[in-house]
Motif scaffolding. Structure first.
Motif, mmCIF file in Angstrom:
data_model
loop_
_atom_site.group_PDB
_atom_site.id
_atom_site.type_symbol
_atom_site.label_atom_id
_atom_site.label_comp_id
_atom_site.label_asym_id
_atom_site.label_seq_id
_atom_site.Cartn_x
_atom_site.Cartn_y
_atom_site.Cartn_z
ATOM 1 N N ASP A 98 -9.191 4.750 27.830
ATOM 2 C CA ASP A 98 -7.763 4.268 26.842
ATOM 3 C C ASP A 98 -7.313 3.846 28.541
ATOM 4 N N ARG A 99 -6.942 2.771 28.508
ATOM 5 C CA ARG A 99 -5.946 2.199 29.275
ATOM 6 C C ARG A 99 -4.753 1.761 29.685
ATOM 7 N N TYR A 100 -4.385 2.201 28.778
ATOM 8 C CA TYR A 100 -2.486 2.134 27.786
ATOM 9 C C TYR A 100 -2.228 3.814 28.207
ATOM 10 N N ILE A 116 -9.631 9.401 27.891
ATOM 11 C CA ILE A 116 -11.120 9.001 27.301
ATOM 12 C C ILE A 116 -10.407 8.492 26.006
ATOM 13 N N LYS A 117 -10.325 7.390 25.259
ATOM 14 C CA LYS A 117 -10.313 6.975 24.092
ATOM 15 C C LYS A 117 -10.563 7.661 23.013
ATOM 16 N N THR A 118 -10.207 8.053 21.484
ATOM 17 C CA THR A 118 -10.635 8.579 20.370
ATOM 18 C C THR A 118 -10.004 7.648 19.575
ATOM 19 N N THR A 119 -11.012 7.207 18.377
ATOM 20 C CA THR A 119 -9.871 6.963 17.098
ATOM 21 C C THR A 119 -8.942 7.446 16.638
ATOM 22 N N GLY A 120 -7.520 6.991 16.422
ATOM 23 C CA GLY A 120 -6.851 7.676 16.056
ATOM 24 C C GLY A 120 -6.261 7.051 14.785
ATOM 25 N N ASP A 121 -7.107 7.986 13.595
ATOM 26 C CA ASP A 121 -7.197 8.264 12.589
ATOM 27 C C ASP A 121 -6.603 9.146 11.566
ATOM 28 N N GLY A 122 -5.297 10.259 12.877
ATOM 29 C CA GLY A 122 -4.686 11.312 12.417
ATOM 30 C C GLY A 122 -6.340 12.718 12.861
ATOM 31 N N ALA A 128 -11.285 14.410 19.869
ATOM 32 C CA ALA A 128 -10.937 15.023 21.326
ATOM 33 C C ALA A 128 -11.796 15.209 21.756
ATOM 34 N N LEU A 129 -11.587 17.249 20.571
ATOM 35 C CA LEU A 129 -12.942 18.084 21.156
ATOM 36 C C LEU A 129 -13.964 18.013 20.341
ATOM 37 N N SER A 130 -14.200 16.881 19.911
ATOM 38 C CA SER A 130 -15.345 16.662 19.507
ATOM 39 C C SER A 130 -16.270 16.010 20.970
ATOM 40 N N LEU A 131 -15.632 15.036 21.284
ATOM 41 C CA LEU A 131 -15.712 14.293 22.657
ATOM 42 C C LEU A 131 -16.436 15.489 23.578
ATOM 43 N N ALA A 132 -15.777 16.561 23.719
ATOM 44 C CA ALA A 132 -15.192 17.113 24.735
ATOM 45 C C ALA A 132 -17.279 17.876 24.943
ATOM 46 N N PHE A 133 -17.282 18.749 23.383
ATOM 47 C CA PHE A 133 -18.638 19.425 23.910
ATOM 48 C C PHE A 133 -19.957 18.130 23.280
ATOM 49 N N CYS A 134 -19.425 17.435 22.483
ATOM 50 C CA CYS A 134 -20.691 16.129 22.201
ATOM 51 C C CYS A 134 -20.860 15.147 22.509
ATOM 52 N N GLY A 135 -20.193 14.601 23.374
ATOM 53 C CA GLY A 135 -19.941 12.747 23.557
ATOM 54 C C GLY A 135 -19.755 12.076 22.546
ATOM 55 N N LEU A 139 -18.650 15.552 15.703
ATOM 56 C CA LEU A 139 -18.454 17.101 15.358
ATOM 57 C C LEU A 139 -16.848 17.461 14.750
ATOM 58 N N SER A 140 -16.277 16.036 14.727
ATOM 59 C CA SER A 140 -14.306 16.408 14.433
ATOM 60 C C SER A 140 -14.442 17.371 12.936
ATOM 61 N N ILE A 141 -15.426 17.550 11.766
ATOM 62 C CA ILE A 141 -14.452 17.856 10.943
ATOM 63 C C ILE A 141 -15.420 18.755 10.369
ATOM 64 N N VAL A 142 -16.700 19.298 11.580
ATOM 65 C CA VAL A 142 -16.989 20.542 11.816
ATOM 66 C C VAL A 142 -15.984 21.812 12.777
ATOM 67 N N ILE A 143 -15.272 20.690 13.708
ATOM 68 C CA ILE A 143 -13.692 21.750 14.273
ATOM 69 C C ILE A 143 -13.402 21.650 13.248
ATOM 70 N N ARG A 144 -12.461 21.049 13.231
ATOM 71 C CA ARG A 144 -11.680 21.064 11.568
ATOM 72 C C ARG A 144 -11.202 22.545 10.914
ATOM 73 N N LEU A 145 -12.751 22.385 10.439
ATOM 74 C CA LEU A 145 -13.234 23.783 9.400
ATOM 75 C C LEU A 145 -13.081 24.684 10.636
ATOM 76 N N LEU A 146 -14.239 24.806 11.536
ATOM 77 C CA LEU A 146 -13.920 26.008 12.696
ATOM 78 C C LEU A 146 -12.571 26.581 12.651
ATOM 79 N N THR A 147 -11.536 25.632 13.254
ATOM 80 C CA THR A 147 -10.041 26.213 13.480
ATOM 81 C C THR A 147 -9.645 26.917 12.460
ATOM 82 N N THR A 148 -9.852 26.437 11.205
ATOM 83 C CA THR A 148 -9.426 27.212 9.965
ATOM 84 C C THR A 148 -9.660 28.087 10.190
ATOM 85 N N TYR A 149 -11.612 27.885 9.570
ATOM 86 C CA TYR A 149 -11.418 29.657 10.448
ATOM 87 C C TYR A 149 -11.066 30.757 11.338
#
Length: 199
Positions: A98-100, A116-122, A128-135, A139-149
């Protein structure tokens, strides 16, 4: 009693395993040779659970009961994620800097880290956590659910922290916990510092 009956999910029995759930999709089970298929299946499974939770996202009692009967399968998802080799950014050629943000970083920071640039969709924190896990952001939705869990599983510690640190012991901490879970359940809603701590 719950205000509404629980929806009839596939993994209703605590004895249901992740392997059994994946078999129901007709897709291959998690194996090192087909980890991309495993991520797709996990994404579908977790998206289904978030959809089931979304209409009850402010009902703490409902959410607790929902996760209690699905704890076995979610614990297996956590175990699977923990088994993934963590990639290093310099080994993943598809990641974009992310150059900015890079312009805003101190040179000493940039000697060690790369923004590192991530998709800015809310969902950027989860992306970003998904990028750290698997590149990838898969895994974004998986991480969101596991955060709630994790918020549900460790709700006593969360309530204790909120009541003493943020609200000086008054009853607003219960509402704060419900609000934090509500935000974690809904796609496109920003993650906060509390979400990152509990993931």
């Amino acid at each position: 009693p719950l205000s509404k009956p629980l929806p009839p999910p596939d993994p209703k029995s605590p004895k249901t395993t992740l392997a059994q759930q994946m078999n129901k999709t007709g897709s291959p089970l998690v194996q090192p040779s087909n980890s991309s298929n495993a991520l797709i299946i996990l994404d579908t499974l977790c998206c289904t659970m978030l959809n089931e939770l979304s209409s009850h996202s402010r009902n703490l009692e409902y959410i607790v009961a929902y996760f209690e009967i699905r704890s076995a399968i979610l614990d297996q998802v956590v175990q699977y994620l923990n088994s993934l080799p963590i990639p290093y950014a310099n080994t993943l050629p598809n990641l974009q800097v992310d150059r900015y943000v890079q312009q805003e970083c101190h040179p000493l920071f940039l000697q060690t880290f790369k923004p590192i640039k991530t998709t800015g969709d809310g969902n950027c924190m989860y992306n970003a956590l998904s990028l750290a896990f698997c590149g990838t952001e898969h895994l974004s939705i998986v991480i969101r659910l596991l955060t709630t869990y994790a918020l549900v599983k460790h709700r006593t510690a969360m309530i204790d922290a909120l009541s003493h640190i943020y609200f000086n012991g008054n009853h607003e901490h219960i509402q704060a916990l419900t609000d934090t879970m509500h935000k974690a359940i809904h796609l496109g809603v920003w993650g906060t510092d509390l979400h990152s701590v509990f993931f």
